[in-house]
Design a protein around this motif. Structure first.
Motif, PDB file in Angstrom:
ATOM      1  N   LEU A  91       0.828  -1.206   0.000  1.00  0.00           N
ATOM      2  CA  LEU A  91       0.000   0.000   0.000  1.00  0.00           C
ATOM      3  C   LEU A  91       0.864   1.258   0.000  1.00  0.00           C
ATOM      4  O   LEU A  91       0.490   2.276  -0.600  1.00  0.00           O
ATOM      5  N   LYS A  92       2.003   1.199   0.653  1.00  0.00           N
ATOM      6  CA  LYS A  92       2.902   2.355   0.666  1.00  0.00           C
ATOM      7  C   LYS A  92       3.499   2.596  -0.725  1.00  0.00           C
ATOM      8  O   LYS A  92       3.732   3.744  -1.120  1.00  0.00           O
ATOM      9  N   MET A 104      -6.023   8.838  -8.445  1.00  0.00           N
ATOM     10  CA  MET A 104      -6.030   7.387  -8.248  1.00  0.00           C
ATOM     11  C   MET A 104      -6.798   7.015  -6.976  1.00  0.00           C
ATOM     12  O   MET A 104      -6.642   7.644  -5.939  1.00  0.00           O
ATOM     13  N   ILE A 105      -7.604   5.979  -7.073  1.00  0.00           N
ATOM     14  CA  ILE A 105      -8.319   5.431  -5.926  1.00  0.00           C
ATOM     15  C   ILE A 105      -7.631   4.145  -5.505  1.00  0.00           C
ATOM     16  O   ILE A 105      -7.372   3.273  -6.342  1.00  0.00           O
ATOM     17  N   VAL A 106      -7.319   4.034  -4.216  1.00  0.00           N
ATOM     18  CA  VAL A 106      -6.684   2.820  -3.691  1.00  0.00           C
ATOM     19  C   VAL A 106      -7.623   2.189  -2.673  1.00  0.00           C
ATOM     20  O   VAL A 106      -8.148   2.872  -1.783  1.00  0.00           O
ATOM     21  N   PHE A 120      -6.227   1.526   8.211  1.00  0.00           N
ATOM     22  CA  PHE A 120      -5.952   1.869   6.823  1.00  0.00           C
ATOM     23  C   PHE A 120      -6.556   3.225   6.442  1.00  0.00           C
ATOM     24  O   PHE A 120      -5.951   4.017   5.722  1.00  0.00           O
ATOM     25  N   LEU A 121      -7.786   3.489   6.910  1.00  0.00           N
ATOM     26  CA  LEU A 121      -8.498   4.690   6.484  1.00  0.00           C
ATOM     27  C   LEU A 121      -8.092   5.931   7.266  1.00  0.00           C
ATOM     28  O   LEU A 121      -7.902   7.000   6.690  1.00  0.00           O
ATOM     29  N   GLU A 122      -7.977   5.789   8.596  1.00  0.00           N
ATOM     30  CA  GLU A 122      -7.837   6.970   9.440  1.00  0.00           C
ATOM     31  C   GLU A 122      -6.423   7.178   9.971  1.00  0.00           C
ATOM     32  O   GLU A 122      -5.853   8.259   9.847  1.00  0.00           O
ATOM     33  N   GLU A 123      -5.836   6.107  10.540  1.00  0.00           N
ATOM     34  CA  GLU A 123      -4.533   6.278  11.172  1.00  0.00           C
ATOM     35  C   GLU A 123      -3.418   6.421  10.139  1.00  0.00           C
ATOM     36  O   GLU A 123      -2.625   7.357  10.196  1.00  0.00           O
ATOM     37  N   LEU A 126      -3.856   5.180   4.184  1.00  0.00           N
ATOM     38  CA  LEU A 126      -3.267   4.507   3.024  1.00  0.00           C
ATOM     39  C   LEU A 126      -4.286   4.219   1.930  1.00  0.00           C
ATOM     40  O   LEU A 126      -3.910   3.965   0.782  1.00  0.00           O
ATOM     41  N   VAL A 127      -5.582   4.203   2.285  1.00  0.00           N
ATOM     42  CA  VAL A 127      -6.588   3.790   1.308  1.00  0.00           C
ATOM     43  C   VAL A 127      -7.777   4.739   1.311  1.00  0.00           C
ATOM     44  O   VAL A 127      -8.012   5.504   2.257  1.00  0.00           O
ATOM     45  N   ASP A 128      -8.557   4.639   0.218  1.00  0.00           N
ATOM     46  CA  ASP A 128      -9.772   5.448   0.067  1.00  0.00           C
ATOM     47  C   ASP A 128     -11.032   4.615   0.282  1.00  0.00           C
ATOM     48  O   ASP A 128     -12.085   5.169   0.618  1.00  0.00           O
TER      49      ASP A 128
END
Length: 478
Positions: A91-92, A104-106, A120-123, A126-128
């Motif tokens: 993901l990085k 880009m959407i991840v 993944f979302l808040e802390e 890394l992702v949408d």
């Protein structure tokens, strides 16, 4: 054109990463490119085929290069800690690509989604989008939410969803072998396992839709199907009938196996995975009756000691497992058996570890997936037991298991030397385009020189001439 889903080996029944060509049947292209990467078991790979089908229907195309994708999904596995770390590292890498392509959407799909959604979302940001294994139909809506500037999550588990009406996009370059998902979820609460929490309760797919899918695959030229489930032997489908009408008979796994085998004698049938508490003599006799049901069973033992098995909540003991092995050897004498082994489970003593080795000696598995115990957050073991075996002891025990299995794998393969095997040609050997490769009835990989009379997808008879501890080497015989 849809052309890639990447898969990386992390657990039992895994596939290596490979470029996969897909049919160019996008209904109306929306101009956006999709990249999907899968980690873990065959169920994850099968789910990626469902995701590809859903988004293909909405006009997405895929690309082999995530750097040029508009939407990047990673289909995750939570079985082991190193799998999660690999996903986070990946993901990085995607994050770096996104910095150069802000649109880009991840997204994260699958088993890791519910447990790590907030991280993944808040802390880590890394992702949408985060989507659980029962929410793939919602992907087009979730992508729209992200397009509108929101984060999007759907990790709800379902008691009904089987995706039975979705025709998966087949992601195999050779067009020879395909997966058919027959059920989803798991009711077994093995104390070390996260699957019941990430995939929900068991539900079996409509029998008719499974048989129809197998028939369509055969008519499209496929020669082998693998029926997939966390525990295929607990498959049980009862058709819905209107109130007041006579209830219809329930179809069990043995009956389903027979129905799929009867699609055509030229369609090979495999299945995975079996739970020792559920595999019945009826299943074994059904396998024996049909030549096209492969004589191979994946039967995870996990430990050879009854006390440890009880701590693992495996619901069988050492003697029960040996009885099931004895039944397999009696009813299908030439059946290949593979397994899973965990070393260093909580409180495991040296004597109990020796019982695992003695079980391996008793069965002499064809091959095995072997791991040192890795505590998974949220599991029953993490809540109830201390992970008290030092890592060096876990690893030493694992080394002993691996070394013994290497001996047994060689022993089984030596048994195949001098015999003729029916092999389905799956492609060229990884080492040389002058050799074909394919698997025999017992799921052993067989390598043999190319014969121009035969092509990928043909059945051939191969005489085993020599072997390594992993591969049978031979030649085609008429």
């Amino acid at each position: 054109m849809l052309d890639l889903i990447h898969s990386t080996k992390t657990h039992d029944e895994d596939r290596q990463g490979e470029a996969l060509s897909l049919p160019s049947t996008v209904k109306v292209s929306n101009g956006r490119k999709l990249y999907i990467e899968s980690y873990g078991c065959q169920m994850n790979f099968s789910d990626s085929e469902i995701v590809a089908s859903i988004l293909l229907d909405k006009g997405f195309e895929t690309t082999k290069d995530y750097k040029e994708a508009d939407v990047v999904f990673i289909n995750t596995c939570s079985i082991r800690e190193n799998a999660e770390q690999r996903v986070r590292n990946r993901l990085k890498e995607f994050e770096s690509a996104k910095a150069k392509n802000p649109g880009m959407i991840v997204g994260v799909l699958g088993c890791m989604a519910e447990r790590l959604k907030s991280k993944f979302l808040e802390e880590e940001k890394l992702v949408d989008v985060v989507v659980g294994p029962d929410a793939y139909r919602d992907l087009p809506n979730l992508i729209e939410k992200v397009d509108d500037g929101s984060k999007a999550v759907n990790v709800l588990l379902s008691r009904e969803e089987t995706y039975a009406d979705i025709n998966p996009v087949r992601l195999n370059t050779n067009g020879i072998s395909a997966f058919i998902s027959i059920m989803r979820g798991c009711d077994n609460m093995c104390s070390f396992c996260v699957v019941p929490f990430t995939r929900g309760r068991e539900r079996s797919r409509d029998t008719h839709s499974i048989v129809r899918e197998a028939r369509e695959l055969y008519n499209a030229g496929y020669k082998e199907v693998t029926l997939l489930g966390q525990n295929v032997d607990s498959y049980k489908y009862t058709p819905n009938v209107p109130e007041g009408e006579e209830p219809l008979s329930t179809v069990n796994f043995a009956q389903l196996l027979a129905l799929v085998a009867e699609v055509s004698p030229d369609l090979r049938v495999r299945f995975s995975t079996s739970h020792p508490k559920d595999i019945t003599d009826e299943v074994l006799y059904t396998m024996g009756r049909y030549e096209n049901i492969c004589n191979y069973i994946h039967l995870p033992v996990q430990s050879g000691n009854s006390r440890v098995l009880e701590l693992m909540n495996r619901t069988y003991d050492r003697e029960w497992y040996k009885d099931r092995v004895d039944a397999i050897r009696r009813i299908i004498p030439e059946c290949g058996i593979s397994t899973d082994v965990i070393t260093g489970f909580c409180t495991e003593t040296e004597e109990e570890h020796q019982e695992t080795l003695s079980m391996m000696e008793y069965v002499k598995y064809d091959f095995a997936y072997m791991f040192a115990y890795s505590e998974r957050p949220g599991t029953l073991a993490a809540k109830r037991y201390e992970d008290d075996i030092p890592e060096e002891i876990k690893k030493r025990r694992l080394t002993e298991v691996v070394n013994l299995q290497r001996e047994h794998s060689l022993f089984r393969l030596q048994h195949f030397v001098g015999k003729v095997h029916k092999v389905l040609i799956e492609g060229f050997s990884k080492r040389s385009d002058k050799d074909y490769c394919g698997r025999n009835d017992q799921n052993t990989m067989v390598v043999f020189p190319v014969d121009e009379r035969y092509k990928v997808g043909d059945y051939v008879h191969v005489l085993g001439q020599s072997c390594t501890s992993a591969t049978l080497i031979g030649k085609i015989v008429d």
